[in-house]
Write an enzyme that holds these catalytic residues in place. Structure first.
Site, short mmCIF file in Angstrom:
data_model
loop_
_atom_site.label_atom_id
_atom_site.label_comp_id
_atom_site.label_asym_id
_atom_site.label_seq_id
_atom_site.Cartn_x
_atom_site.Cartn_y
_atom_site.Cartn_z
N HIS A 238 -4.17 -9.37 4.85
CA HIS A 238 -3.97 -8.96 3.46
C HIS A 238 -2.59 -8.32 3.24
O HIS A 238 -2.27 -7.88 2.14
CB HIS A 238 -5.07 -7.98 3.03
CG HIS A 238 -6.43 -8.62 2.94
ND1 HIS A 238 -7.27 -8.73 4.00
CD2 HIS A 238 -7.06 -9.21 1.88
CE1 HIS A 238 -8.39 -9.34 3.63
NE2 HIS A 238 -8.28 -9.65 2.35
N LEU A 239 -1.80 -8.26 4.31
CA LEU A 239 -0.37 -7.92 4.22
C LEU A 239 -0.11 -6.54 3.63
O LEU A 239 0.94 -6.31 3.02
CB LEU A 239 0.39 -8.98 3.42
CG LEU A 239 0.10 -10.45 3.79
CD1 LEU A 239 0.95 -11.38 2.94
CD2 LEU A 239 0.30 -10.70 5.26
N CYS A 240 -1.03 -5.60 3.81
CA CYS A 240 -0.89 -4.25 3.25
C CYS A 240 -0.67 -4.31 1.73
O CYS A 240 0.05 -3.48 1.16
CB CYS A 240 0.23 -3.47 3.92
SG CYS A 240 -0.08 -3.09 5.65
N ALA A 241 -1.25 -5.33 1.12
CA ALA A 241 -1.22 -5.47 -0.34
C ALA A 241 -2.57 -6.03 -0.77
O ALA A 241 -2.66 -7.02 -1.49
CB ALA A 241 -0.08 -6.38 -0.77
N HIS B 220 0.82 -1.21 0.00
CA HIS B 220 0.00 0.00 0.00
C HIS B 220 0.85 1.26 0.00
O HIS B 220 0.46 2.29 -0.56
CB HIS B 220 -0.92 0.02 1.23
CG HIS B 220 -1.96 -1.05 1.21
ND1 HIS B 220 -2.69 -1.40 2.33
CD2 HIS B 220 -2.42 -1.85 0.21
CE1 HIS B 220 -3.53 -2.37 2.03
NE2 HIS B 220 -3.39 -2.66 0.75
#
Length: 404
Positions: A360-363, A123
């Site tokens: 969501h792993l900042c993705a 992100h």
């Protein structure tokens, strides 16, 4: 089995966290893509500043202030040596995110400008550009790998800037940035690299890359939180508008004007993270003593071991399992039929002492495209061994028979 370059016992004395327990179970730390554990030498360096005469830097005249200022600038040149660049091309930031925002807000974008990013970006390398211009997003293939043919097609639309994610924090896959950057320059684009996941594991020589900006964080490479690096070519930093205005970044101020300091200091307003610079210097020294070539070899071997064990289990689906890719020790997978993995991650931690990551792993755009919901991620660093990874999968096997 991996022929381990590093031995776990070599790190026990340097990393007290490796001996920590959760409810009587020794911790297995596999969340290094988020942040690494910290060696004693780095913590001692931070304490040296805080327990000494902890003056500010570059303000006033005293022996102690000049001593602290020199140590602070020595860190800058340690980073410059690491990247093979000039000291005035190294800007201290709070983290990778601030490095991206500094560039996104410091460049001038016009209506109709385009910025090319990949859909597997963090992100931090996605949202700042989204606010500035029209995004051109490189698609991924069904297996999760980047569609490089699509990347080269999008370059023909003449983006103003190309922001490349060097290594995915979801898959651990490295992109071939040399030809990608060269092609971007051929269409006149400004080039930017998010190196948050690559600098901690391998040597990146910016003089050999056609890159205008590159950013990363200290806390992912044994350093403290709160300090990061933005590399920028001298001409690019000179033309970049400072993100923040205030003390320390001006030569003088009058009622209706001010004069900016030379780079890099014009981009470092306010009191910086001085103790963080002490710590980052110590972290770089630790890494250099290990040897970046050995670290890269370990990273690749661990990444392959993770992939091999995951592919042996038919109850897992790896995000980007494409063979023959340049990958490091980061692996994410979904468990078909389970969209939420909070309980799995919590049990792995509380019952087995295994610390990993779910979500969501900042993705999120990328994970949503290639998963039914949350994913589980494991990521290793120099103090991890194949035993840690094998233990993770053995524990997951136990849960598979009970919870899914």
């Amino acid at each position: 089995m991996i022929n381990n370059i590093f031995k776990e016992q070599d790190f026990i004395k340097d990393f007290p966290a490796l001996s920590k327990m959760i409810d009587g179970t020794k911790v297995t730390y596999l969340d290094n893509a988020a942040t690494t554990l910290k060696p004693v030498s780095m913590v001692n360096a931070v304490n040296e500043y805080y327990l000494g005469i902890s003056t500010n830097v570059h303000r006033g005249k005293s022996y102690s202030l000049e001593e602290v200022s020199n140590r602070y600038e020595q860190c800058r040149y340690a980073v410059a040596e690491l990247l093979s660049c000039s000291g005035n091309e190294v800007v201290f930031t709070r983290n990778t995110t601030e490095g991206v925002n500094l560039v996104a807000n410091g460049l001038e974008f016009d209506e109709g400008d385009k910025i090319l990013v990949s859909s597997d970006s963090h992100h931090s390398n996605f949202l700042p550009w989204m606010r500035q211009a029209q995004l051109l997003t490189v698609r991924t293939r069904n297996d999760g790998s980047l569609d490089l043919d699509h990347y080269y097609e999008l370059l023909q639309l003449n983006p103003k800037l190309v922001a490349i994610n060097h290594c995915s924090n979801v898959t651990g896959v490295y992109q071939p940035i040399e030809p990608m950057l060269r092609a971007a320059k051929e269409v006149g684009a400004i080039t930017f690299v998010d190196a948050a996941q690559s600098i901690p594991h391998r040597r990146v020589n910016v003089t050999q890359l056609e890159v205008d900006f590159l950013t990363f964080s200290a806390h992912k490479m044994l350093g403290p939180t709160g300090i990061g690096i933005l590399f920028g070519r001298q001409a690019m930093l000179n033309n970049l508008q400072p993100l923040n205005l205030g003390g320390g970044m001006v030569n003088w101020v009058e009622k209706d004007s001010y004069d900016l300091r030379k780079i890099p200091h014009r981009h470092e307003a306010g009191t910086p993270h001085i103790a963080g610079a002490y710590g980052l210097s110590a972290a770089i020294e630790y890494i250099q003593n290990l040897g970046l070539e050995a670290m890269e070899s370990h990273d690749k071997s661990m990444g392959q071991h993770m992939l091999d064990l995951a592919l042996e289990r038919d109850y897992l689906r790896v995000i980007n399992s494409a063979p023959n890719l340049d990958r490091g020790a980061v692996l994410s997978f979904q468990i078909p039929g389970l969209s939420e993995l909070d309980d799995i991650a919590r049990i792995l931690s509380d019952s087995y002492g295994i610390i990993c990551r779910n979500g969501h792993l900042c993705a999120q755009p990328y994970v949503d495209e290639h998963s039914e919901g949350q994913v589980l991620r494991i990521s290793a660093y120099v103090y991890n061994s194949e035993k840690d990874v094998s233990r993770f999968f053995s524990c997951l096997d136990e849960l598979q028979g009970v919870m899914f």
